[in-house]
Design an enzyme around this catalytic site. Structure first.
Site, PDB file in Angstrom:
ATOM      1  N   LYS A 156       0.831  -1.210   0.000  1.00 27.58           N
ATOM      2  CA  LYS A 156       0.000   0.000   0.000  1.00 27.58           C
ATOM      3  C   LYS A 156       0.866   1.261   0.000  1.00 27.58           C
ATOM      4  CE  LYS A 156      -2.029  -1.238   3.868  1.00 27.58           C
ATOM      5  NZ  LYS A 156      -1.358  -2.532   4.150  1.00 27.58           N
TER       6      LYS A 156
ATOM      7  N   ARG B 264      -9.588   0.574   8.961  1.00 25.57           N
ATOM      8  CA  ARG B 264      -9.241  -0.803   9.291  1.00 25.57           C
ATOM      9  C   ARG B 264     -10.369  -1.503  10.043  1.00 25.57           C
ATOM     10  NH1 ARG B 264      -3.262   0.273   9.170  1.00 25.57           N
ATOM     11  NH2 ARG B 264      -2.169  -1.676   9.472  1.00 25.57           N
TER      12      ARG B 264
ATOM     13  N   ARG C 232      11.686  -5.426   4.831  1.00 18.82           N
ATOM     14  CA  ARG C 232      11.379  -4.003   4.577  1.00 18.82           C
ATOM     15  C   ARG C 232      12.296  -3.062   5.356  1.00 18.82           C
ATOM     16  NH1 ARG C 232       5.337  -1.920   5.305  1.00 18.82           N
ATOM     17  NH2 ARG C 232       5.494  -2.933   7.332  1.00 18.82           N
TER      18      ARG C 232
ATOM     19  N   ARG D 114      11.338  -1.070  11.025  1.00 15.91           N
ATOM     20  CA  ARG D 114      10.277  -0.866  12.010  1.00 15.91           C
ATOM     21  C   ARG D 114      10.330  -1.910  13.120  1.00 15.91           C
ATOM     22  NH1 ARG D 114       4.871   0.049   8.473  1.00 15.91           N
ATOM     23  NH2 ARG D 114       4.029  -1.132  10.233  1.00 15.91           N
TER      24      ARG D 114
ATOM     25  N   ARG E  50      -0.636  -8.975  13.632  1.00 20.60           N
ATOM     26  CA  ARG E  50      -1.179  -8.001  12.659  1.00 20.60           C
ATOM     27  C   ARG E  50      -2.081  -8.704  11.644  1.00 20.60           C
ATOM     28  NH1 ARG E  50       4.476  -5.613  11.167  1.00 20.60           N
ATOM     29  NH2 ARG E  50       3.494  -4.254   9.637  1.00 20.60           N
TER      30      ARG E  50
HETATM   31  P1  ADP Z   1       2.231  -1.875   3.192  1.00 17.80           P
HETATM   32  O1  ADP Z   1       2.261  -0.366   3.154  1.00 17.80           O
HETATM   33  O2  ADP Z   1       1.011  -2.458   2.570  1.00 17.80           O
HETATM   34  O3  ADP Z   1       2.484  -2.436   4.572  1.00 17.80           O
HETATM   35  P2  ADP Z   1       4.788  -1.643   1.756  1.00 17.80           P
HETATM   36  O4  ADP Z   1       4.468  -0.784   0.587  1.00 17.80           O
HETATM   37  O5  ADP Z   1       5.543  -1.022   2.879  1.00 17.80           O
HETATM   38  O6  ADP Z   1       3.449  -2.397   2.297  1.00 17.80           O
HETATM   39  O7  ADP Z   1       5.587  -2.914   1.188  1.00 17.80           O
HETATM   40  C1  ADP Z   1       6.083  -3.931   2.072  1.00 17.80           C
HETATM   41  C2  ADP Z   1       7.447  -4.395   1.578  1.00 17.80           C
HETATM   42  O8  ADP Z   1       7.284  -5.113   0.348  1.00 17.80           O
HETATM   43  C3  ADP Z   1       8.439  -3.273   1.279  1.00 17.80           C
HETATM   44  O9  ADP Z   1       9.728  -3.707   1.650  1.00 17.80           O
HETATM   45  C4  ADP Z   1       8.332  -3.058  -0.243  1.00 17.80           C
HETATM   46  O10 ADP Z   1       9.557  -2.596  -0.806  1.00 17.80           O
HETATM   47  C5  ADP Z   1       7.999  -4.468  -0.720  1.00 17.80           C
HETATM   48  N1  ADP Z   1       7.071  -4.495  -1.867  1.00 17.80           N
HETATM   49  C6  ADP Z   1       6.013  -3.683  -2.082  1.00 17.80           C
HETATM   50  N2  ADP Z   1       5.351  -4.038  -3.206  1.00 17.80           N
HETATM   51  C7  ADP Z   1       6.016  -5.118  -3.714  1.00 17.80           C
HETATM   52  C8  ADP Z   1       5.836  -5.957  -4.869  1.00 17.80           C
HETATM   53  N3  ADP Z   1       4.809  -5.756  -5.708  1.00 17.80           N
HETATM   54  N4  ADP Z   1       6.705  -6.971  -5.076  1.00 17.80           N
HETATM   55  C9  ADP Z   1       7.723  -7.182  -4.201  1.00 17.80           C
HETATM   56  N5  ADP Z   1       7.962  -6.437  -3.112  1.00 17.80           N
HETATM   57  C10 ADP Z   1       7.122  -5.407  -2.854  1.00 17.80           C
HETATM   58  P1  AMP Z   2       0.835   0.360   9.189  1.00 19.78           P
HETATM   59  O1  AMP Z   2       1.910   1.386   9.100  1.00 19.78           O
HETATM   60  O2  AMP Z   2      -0.360   0.666   8.361  1.00 19.78           O
HETATM   61  O3  AMP Z   2       1.387  -1.053   8.959  1.00 19.78           O
HETATM   62  O4  AMP Z   2       0.329   0.381  10.693  1.00 19.78           O
HETATM   63  C1  AMP Z   2       1.197   0.096  11.777  1.00 19.78           C
HETATM   64  C2  AMP Z   2       0.390  -0.055  13.070  1.00 19.78           C
HETATM   65  O5  AMP Z   2      -0.267   1.181  13.390  1.00 19.78           O
HETATM   66  C3  AMP Z   2      -0.744  -1.093  13.041  1.00 19.78           C
HETATM   67  O6  AMP Z   2      -0.280  -2.423  13.299  1.00 19.78           O
HETATM   68  C4  AMP Z   2      -1.645  -0.557  14.157  1.00 19.78           C
HETATM   69  O7  AMP Z   2      -1.103  -0.837  15.435  1.00 19.78           O
HETATM   70  C5  AMP Z   2      -1.555   0.955  13.957  1.00 19.78           C
HETATM   71  N1  AMP Z   2      -2.568   1.459  12.987  1.00 19.78           N
HETATM   72  C6  AMP Z   2      -2.327   2.053  11.796  1.00 19.78           C
HETATM   73  N2  AMP Z   2      -3.462   2.408  11.183  1.00 19.78           N
HETATM   74  C7  AMP Z   2      -4.469   2.021  12.009  1.00 19.78           C
HETATM   75  C8  AMP Z   2      -5.885   2.075  11.931  1.00 19.78           C
HETATM   76  N3  AMP Z   2      -6.515   2.620  10.869  1.00 19.78           N
HETATM   77  N4  AMP Z   2      -6.607   1.567  12.966  1.00 19.78           N
HETATM   78  C9  AMP Z   2      -6.003   1.041  14.048  1.00 19.78           C
HETATM   79  N5  AMP Z   2      -4.672   0.920  14.188  1.00 19.78           N
HETATM   80  C10 AMP Z   2      -3.897   1.414  13.175  1.00 19.78           C
END
Ligand code: ADP
Ligand code: AMP
Length: 213
Positions: free
Chosen positions: A13, A87, A126, A160, A171
């Site tokens: 995302k 969420r 990541r 992270r 999660r």
């Molecule tokens: P989210 O925001 O949904 O948690 P991220 O955009 O942070 O996910 O992506 C999670 C990890 O996967 C990051 O390390 C990113 O570089 C990698 N990633 C994202 N999209 C892809 C993809 N289509 N193929 C492979 N790796 C990806």
């Molecule tokens: P994210 O960066 O989206 O992976 O979110 C990291 C963490 O933040 C999650 O595991 C939750 O603990 C908290 N969080 C982020 N967005 C929300 C949401 N919309 N509702 C509740 N908790 C959230």
């Protein structure tokens, strides 16, 4: 055009949201980023959510709805990208009400489909640039020069605290219990557009582009 990127942790995302910001001038609203900023600033709210986030549980609806409310305004440029919000169904209802108050609506909910096995590899590999927020991956998206951000040149790369297998298990459970019902909800409203999040980053970008055009 306001859109939601919906999908489990690690679905891609944030990666795709940043691309939409760069190419379309949209505004990314990531509640995860906002909560991490609150933690980094040492605010009372940040201290309250730190343990919950590290464990991988959801913080309260009240807190995240408040954060979105503070940031939502008429100045959305080419539209808002909601990344990691809503969420829960309560958050989805609150978002609809907040947008209605601004005379706006939701255009599309993009469901990013990725299976659980791929998510473990995504999350554990990541890292992000602490300066500009660019998202990297040890294998699928390494930096051109190790330890240096391709985008801004910073060497402040961060991992992270919640990007470990234990927290990811929680999660994912939170996602299936509380967030995945939103898929049915937006499907019923006719807003849902699934994309294959397992494809390469550029292919996912192209699929999202096709949905939005
Ligand atoms: P989210 O925001 O949904 O948690 P991220 O955009 O942070 O996910 O992506 C999670 C990890 O996967 C990051 O390390 C990113 O570089 C990698 N990633 C994202 N999209 C892809 C993809 N289509 N193929 C492979 N790796 C990806
Ligand atoms: P994210 O960066 O989206 O992976 O979110 C990291 C963490 O933040 C999650 O595991 C939750 O603990 C908290 N969080 C982020 N967005 C929300 C949401 N919309 N509702 C509740 N908790 C959230």
């Amino acid at each position: 055009m306001n859109i939601i990127l919906l999908g489990p942790p690690g679905a891609g995302k944030g990666t795709q949201a940043r691309h939409l910001v760069d190419t379309r001038g949209m505004v990314q609203l990531s509640t995860g980023d906002m909560l991490r900023d609150a933690m980094a600033s040492g605010s009372e709210m940040g201290k309250k959510v730190a343990k919950i986030m590290e464990a991988g549980q959801l913080v309260t609806d009240e807190i995240v709805i408040g954060l979105i409310e503070e940031r939502l305004n008429a100045e959305s440029g080419a539209g808002f990208i909601f990344d990691g919000f809503p969420r829960t169904l309560a958050q989805a209802d609150a978002l609809a009400a907040l947008l209605a108050k601004l005379g706006q609506s939701l255009h599309t909910v993009i469901e990013m489909r990725v299976d659980d096995d791929a998510l473990v590899a995504r999350i554990t590999g990541r890292f992000t640039c602490g300066s500009c927020g660019e998202v990297y991956h040890d294998e699928t998206k390494p930096a051109a020069v190790e330890g240096t951000c391709d985008k801004c040149g910073s060497t402040d790369m961060k991992r992270r605290a919640d990007d470990n297998e234990d927290s990811l298990r929680t999660r994912l459970m939170e996602y299936y219990k509380k967030t995945s019902p939103l898929i049915g909800y937006y499907y019923a409203k006719g807003d849902l557009r699934p994309v294959n999040g397992l494809a390469d980053i550029d292919e996912v970008t192209a699929s999202i582009g096709a949905v939005l055009s």
